[in-house]
Design a protein around this motif. Structure first.
Motif, PDB file in Angstrom:
ATOM      1  N   TYR A  18      18.550  34.202  21.523  1.00 32.68           N
ATOM      2  CA  TYR A  18      16.855  33.747  20.949  1.00 32.68           C
ATOM      3  C   TYR A  18      16.768  34.235  22.044  1.00 32.68           C
ATOM      4  O   TYR A  18      15.713  34.976  22.199  1.00 32.68           O
ATOM      5  CB  TYR A  18      16.734  32.485  20.610  1.00 32.68           C
ATOM      6  CG  TYR A  18      14.904  32.517  20.486  1.00 32.68           C
ATOM      7  CD1 TYR A  18      14.559  32.216  19.113  1.00 32.68           C
ATOM      8  CD2 TYR A  18      14.504  32.359  21.597  1.00 32.68           C
ATOM      9  CE1 TYR A  18      13.213  32.168  19.371  1.00 32.68           C
ATOM     10  CE2 TYR A  18      13.135  31.554  21.583  1.00 32.68           C
ATOM     11  CZ  TYR A  18      12.636  31.663  20.288  1.00 32.68           C
ATOM     12  OH  TYR A  18      10.948  31.343  19.989  1.00 32.68           O
ATOM     13  N   THR A  19      16.974  33.529  23.510  1.00 27.69           N
ATOM     14  CA  THR A  19      16.358  34.538  24.840  1.00 27.69           C
ATOM     15  C   THR A  19      17.059  35.248  24.968  1.00 27.69           C
ATOM     16  O   THR A  19      16.009  36.240  25.468  1.00 27.69           O
ATOM     17  CB  THR A  19      17.056  32.530  26.041  1.00 27.69           C
ATOM     18  OG1 THR A  19      16.823  31.597  25.636  1.00 27.69           O
ATOM     19  CG2 THR A  19      15.646  33.121  26.822  1.00 27.69           C
TER      20      THR A  19
ATOM     21  N   ARG B  77      14.536  37.370  23.218  1.00 31.08           N
ATOM     22  CA  ARG B  77      13.294  37.853  24.287  1.00 31.08           C
ATOM     23  C   ARG B  77      12.334  37.802  24.993  1.00 31.08           C
ATOM     24  O   ARG B  77      11.815  39.170  25.468  1.00 31.08           O
ATOM     25  CB  ARG B  77      12.852  35.998  24.004  1.00 31.08           C
ATOM     26  CG  ARG B  77      12.436  35.410  22.635  1.00 31.08           C
ATOM     27  CD  ARG B  77      11.603  35.749  21.402  1.00 31.08           C
ATOM     28  NE  ARG B  77      10.288  35.510  22.016  1.00 31.08           N
ATOM     29  CZ  ARG B  77       9.097  36.161  21.658  1.00 31.08           C
ATOM     30  NH1 ARG B  77       9.059  36.387  20.371  1.00 31.08           N
ATOM     31  NH2 ARG B  77       7.694  36.524  22.133  1.00 31.08           N
TER      32      ARG B  77
ATOM     33  N   SER C   4      10.798  41.709  25.569  1.00 27.85           N
ATOM     34  CA  SER C   4       9.479  42.076  25.479  1.00 27.85           C
ATOM     35  C   SER C   4       9.474  42.937  27.441  1.00 27.85           C
ATOM     36  O   SER C   4       8.447  43.401  27.495  1.00 27.85           O
ATOM     37  CB  SER C   4       9.373  39.696  27.068  1.00 27.85           C
ATOM     38  OG  SER C   4       8.981  39.114  26.023  1.00 27.85           O
TER      39      SER C   4
ATOM     40  N   GLU D  16       8.551  42.152  16.491  1.00 24.90           N
ATOM     41  CA  GLU D  16       8.983  40.766  16.812  1.00 24.90           C
ATOM     42  C   GLU D  16      11.004  40.886  16.201  1.00 24.90           C
ATOM     43  O   GLU D  16      11.743  41.944  15.553  1.00 24.90           O
ATOM     44  CB  GLU D  16       9.096  39.319  15.872  1.00 24.90           C
ATOM     45  CG  GLU D  16       7.377  39.302  16.696  1.00 24.90           C
ATOM     46  CD  GLU D  16       7.360  38.437  17.376  1.00 24.90           C
ATOM     47  OE1 GLU D  16       8.442  37.542  18.544  1.00 24.90           O
ATOM     48  OE2 GLU D  16       6.031  38.748  18.146  1.00 24.90           O
TER      49      GLU D  16
ATOM     50  N   TYR E 278      15.925  37.001  14.128  1.00 27.74           N
ATOM     51  CA  TYR E 278      16.760  35.761  14.772  1.00 27.74           C
ATOM     52  C   TYR E 278      17.855  35.661  13.715  1.00 27.74           C
ATOM     53  O   TYR E 278      18.026  35.634  14.055  1.00 27.74           O
ATOM     54  CB  TYR E 278      15.962  34.959  14.977  1.00 27.74           C
ATOM     55  CG  TYR E 278      15.259  35.094  16.609  1.00 27.74           C
ATOM     56  CD1 TYR E 278      15.232  35.911  17.636  1.00 27.74           C
ATOM     57  CD2 TYR E 278      13.112  35.182  15.761  1.00 27.74           C
ATOM     58  CE1 TYR E 278      14.329  35.646  18.658  1.00 27.74           C
ATOM     59  CE2 TYR E 278      12.427  35.262  17.133  1.00 27.74           C
ATOM     60  CZ  TYR E 278      12.893  35.481  18.524  1.00 27.74           C
ATOM     61  OH  TYR E 278      11.890  36.128  19.287  1.00 27.74           O
TER      62      TYR E 278
END
Length: 226
Positions: free
Chosen positions: A71-72, A75, A79, A209, A212
């Motif tokens: 997840y991290t 992201r 980004s 997005e 996930y």
């Protein structure tokens, strides 16, 4: 001529590559045991551009590994990719993480099962043929002794990714081929990204997005009653 910068942060491998018409010309990555993408990613981007002699405004697109995965990590990668696309006004191209992982192996027969370690006895896995066409959707799959049995009974199955270690401990079949020590890499994203670039297949930067697969679950600190 198309220069595409590819970013892979779905696992502990922080990986950045620059490709020219689908062929990698510069690669910077680190198979680290921990996640430190926040510190390394932008440094790697600068290193890759410097080694190539290109400036950011000479890039034609940014490719991002879209997941599943950490997840991290996802992201951070997304980004960074979005920021570059906004600043340079160039397209964002998303590449399924498991598809790029499958492209690291070229068996002559059977199928390829790229897999990423998830919680407990679970992996994120998909199935591809030897031409890297996806023939089974990505799933969060519970591993046991009969997992992938239908494929194993028919032909060779090449397992690749950081889910291999716990798979190898459970599956004992003569058709199972375990390719160890491999993680998703930006090195195999260039060709896939270039194919999408030529087709105009890119993402809406504002709304894109990561994939996930499962919802992020925050783990309570020990001793917390909240």
């Amino acid at each position: 001529m198309a220069y595409i910068l590819s970013i892979e942060t779905a696992t502990t491998n922080c990986s950045v590559a620059l490709s020219e018409n689908g062929k990698t010309i510069v690669l910077k990555e680190d198979y680290n045991e921990g996640y430190s993408h926040g510190e390394r990613l932008h440094v790697y981007i600068e290193v890759v551009l410097k080694e190539s002699g290109l400036k950011k405004d000479e890039l034609h697109a940014i490719a991002i590994s879209k997941g599943p995965g950490s997840y991290t990590g996802l992201r951070i990668g997304v980004s960074a990719a979005k920021g570059l696309c906004y600043a340079l006004d160039i397209p964002l191209i998303s590449i399924p993480t498991l598809e790029a992982l499958a492209c690291q192996v070229d068996p002559s027969n059977g199928v390829i099962v790229p897999m990423l370690d998830a919680r407990r006895q679970e992996v994120y896995a998909a199935v591809f043929d030897v031409r890297h066409n996806q023939i089974r959707e990505t799933q969060a799959q519970i591993l046991d002794a009969v997992a992938f049995r239908d494929y194993l009974e028919r032909d060779k199955v090449s397992f690749i990714g950081n889910g291999v270690e716990k798979t190898k401990a459970l599956i004992h079949h003569s058709n199972a081929v375990f390719i160890e020590g491999r993680l998703p890499s930006a090195n195999t994203m260039g060709r896939l990204a270039y194919d999408k670039y030529k087709k105009g297949d890119h993402e809406d930067v504002a709304y894109f997005e990561p994939y996930y697969l499962k919802d992020f679950v925050a783990i309570k600190p020990k001793g917390s009653s909240r």
